[in-house]
Design an enzyme around this catalytic site. Structure first.
Site, PDB file in Angstrom:
ATOM      1  N   TRP A  98      -3.397  -6.489   4.468  1.00  0.00           N
ATOM      2  CA  TRP A  98      -4.781  -6.858   4.159  1.00  0.00           C
ATOM      3  C   TRP A  98      -5.327  -7.798   5.231  1.00  0.00           C
ATOM      4  CZ3 TRP A  98      -6.994 -11.651   3.439  1.00  0.00           C
ATOM      5  CH2 TRP A  98      -8.293 -11.665   2.953  1.00  0.00           C
ATOM      6  N   HIS A  99      -4.472  -8.694   5.745  1.00  0.00           N
ATOM      7  CA  HIS A  99      -4.939  -9.676   6.715  1.00  0.00           C
ATOM      8  C   HIS A  99      -5.358  -9.031   8.032  1.00  0.00           C
ATOM      9  CE1 HIS A  99      -3.419 -12.911   4.134  1.00  0.00           C
ATOM     10  NE2 HIS A  99      -4.119 -13.735   4.894  1.00  0.00           N
ATOM     11  N   GLY A 100      -4.716  -7.982   8.436  1.00  0.00           N
ATOM     12  CA  GLY A 100      -5.079  -7.367   9.702  1.00  0.00           C
ATOM     13  C   GLY A 100      -4.520  -5.969   9.825  1.00  0.00           C
ATOM     14  N   PHE A 147     -10.916 -10.301   9.566  1.00  0.00           N
ATOM     15  CA  PHE A 147     -10.111  -9.642   8.543  1.00  0.00           C
ATOM     16  C   PHE A 147     -10.976  -8.968   7.484  1.00  0.00           C
ATOM     17  CE2 PHE A 147      -7.031 -13.273   9.541  1.00  0.00           C
ATOM     18  CZ  PHE A 147      -6.575 -12.600  10.651  1.00  0.00           C
TER      19      PHE A 147
END
Length: 516
Positions: free
Chosen positions: A339-341, A516
């Site tokens: 999810w972050h990247g 993000f």
């Protein structure tokens, strides 16, 4: 539009706040519509290519997403009490809504990752999609998924669309969180600042000023050191970093992301407070954590809440034995990393934290079983910090994968190079002579100053604790002599902060979580 830009500070915020002040004593609906339109203007101002004409497509994206989820949520809420669930317990419309949201996120965020991965693995003829990642899509997607699930459970009201639009798009939390819950925000919107609204102004400005100081004066200078050292590690054919440089790179980025995210969180809380709105706490001195479990109770707290309530617990949590708990923890953190990247080094970061959490829970089990003593608090904080610094290496290296010209190989090469130097595979040399340093204009040891500040100073929410800056309440506020008050000395201190900020306000830099 960035919080640390002249456009926001001198144009947008005064206009949005001025309109709110004029309308707050009129009808509730008019006030909500004004804040909703202001938030859409804030979002729509963004143009990924400043050299190209402005396009309304990104504004259409968030509006379309809101309309879609509002209609599905309203239908789910109306039928929640009389619904006959299928064997899975999940209504088909909820499944459709969640899949549609994840598909939208996947198209914009992850299509490029899989194309790059295929190319890195040797596949040819797979064109890389030219999708641009819309601002805030990761945040407003998760926020609306949570809303749909709550609607299916019968935990939402039948809100007016303008209420729902403001809930999703409220500008202080739209781009980089916190991920808010409808039960937290809707009642506050109805109050329109509450009684004694004017008292919110000095509190909001004070919190915002501290956040701006963290971003401009601490985070951005730390980035200069981290960027240069990571670029050296990622360069093909370049020299390997010394052990001292590798650890400096890790600590410098740790300071950059800490004060960048802490600064953004403060500015979001401060900006919302100007309108009489309290956001949930999202950042609470995570480098003071005594364990990785404690770290995730302090870092990106609303994301941790979302992952716990809507992923970890539905997977079974800890209810099915230790082995299943460890599996659920690892799955949750791997998905949290993704999810972050949109890069495999972010998955590696999530995997490291998943492993840390499993080890942490295993250690707690052993302590109880053999009645072992806890580690001294300074030792526990130090070990936790070192583990977090190590994990930040692939997270920062992910920038090389997210770059349009970058590859997964670039990110992995940077991670491998820094890890090798950190653990002495290229020798045990400290910082090289000034003539050989990557950063000659700055003393890398200056990063120790913000590091020490992380451990010994109270955070912004503790300083403003007597005025309850967030929805979250504190059990241990800062000492009385640190408590902020609307007095002349604190006003002068705020002016000093602004002067220091002005001396370094020479360029506008994005917040890390914006990508993000």
């Amino acid at each position: 539009m960035l919080f640390n830009s002249y456009t926001f500070l001198l144009l947008f915020l005064p206009l949005a706040l001025g309109g709110f002040l004029l309308l707050r004593r009129s009808s509730y609906r008019l006030t909500v519509v004004w804040l909703g339109l202001a938030s859409l203007a804030y979002y729509g101002y963004w143009n990924p290519d400043p050299g190209a004409p402005w396009s309304p497509q990104w504004l259409g994206l968030i509006l379309g997403s809101c309309v879609f989820n509002f209609l599905i949520g309203r239908h789910l809420a109306r039928h929640a009490s009389r619904r006959t669930h299928p064997p899975s317990g999940k209504p088909p419309l909820l499944i459709l809504g969640v899949i549609a949201n994840l598909t939208l996120l996947g198209i914009f965020k992850y299509a490029g990752l899989f194309a790059k991965t295929a190319e890195w693995l040797g596949a040819t003829g797979i064109p890389a999609p030219g999708f641009i990642l819309p601002l805030g899509i990761s945040f407003f997607t998760f926020q609306q998924i949570a809303y749909l699930i709550d609607a299916a459970r019968g935990e939402t009201e039948e809100y007016h669309f303008s209420d729902y639009l403001l809930f999703v798009s409220f500008f202080p939390q739209l781009i980089a969180g916190p991920i808010v819950h409808h039960k937290e925000m809707m009642p506050q919107f109805r109050m329109r600042g509450g009684i004694g609204w004017h008292r919110h102004l000095p509190i909001g400005f004070g919190i915002f000023a501290i956040g701006l100081f963290k971003k401009v004066v601490v985070a951005d200078p730390s980035a200069v050191i981290a960027n240069a050292l990571f670029a050296t590690a990622a360069a093909e054919g370049g020299r390997e970093l010394t052990m001292g440089e590798a650890w400096t790179a890790g600590v410098a980025y740790s300071m950059q992301i800490y004060f960048d995210f802490s600064g953004y969180s403060d500015m979001a809380i401060g900006a919302a407070r100007l309108f009489g709105i309290r956001l949930p706490l999202n950042f609470h001195s995570p480098y003071k954590a005594t364990s990785i479990i404690d770290f995730w109770r302090r870092w990106h707290m609303t994301l941790s809440r979302f992952l716990r309530d809507y992923l970890y617990i539905p997977l079974g949590g800890s209810r099915r034995g230790p082995s299943r708990r460890y599996l659920n923890l690892m799955a949750t953190m791997l998905l949290g990393g993704l999810w972050h990247g949109a890069g495999w080094t972010y998955v590696l970061w999530g995997g490291l934290h998943g492993a840390y959490l499993c080890i942490n829970h295993g250690w707690i089990h052993l302590k109880k079983k053999f009645q072992l003593r806890s580690l001294p608090k300074p030792v526990a904080i130090g070990l936790t910090f070192i583990a977090v610094v190590i994990a930040w290496v692939p997270f920062r290296a992910g920038n090389f994968e997210l770059d349009p010209a970058g590859t997964t190989g670039d990110a992995l090469r940077a991670s491998r190079s820094i890890f090798s130097s950190m653990f002495g595979f290229h020798g045990f040399e400290g910082l090289p002579d000034k003539a050989q340093r990557v950063i000659a204009s700055r003393d890398p040891l200056l990063i120790l100053i913000p590091a020490i500040a992380c451990w010994i100073l109270p955070n912004t929410q503790q300083i403003f604790a007597r005025y309850r800056p967030t929805i979250t309440r504190f059990t241990r506020p800062s000492p009385a002599w640190w408590q902020w008050r609307p007095t002349l000395p604190y006003a002068l201190a705020t002016v000093v902060l602004l002067v220091v900020i002005g001396r370094q306000f020479d360029k506008v830099s994005e917040f890390i979580y914006f990508q993000f």
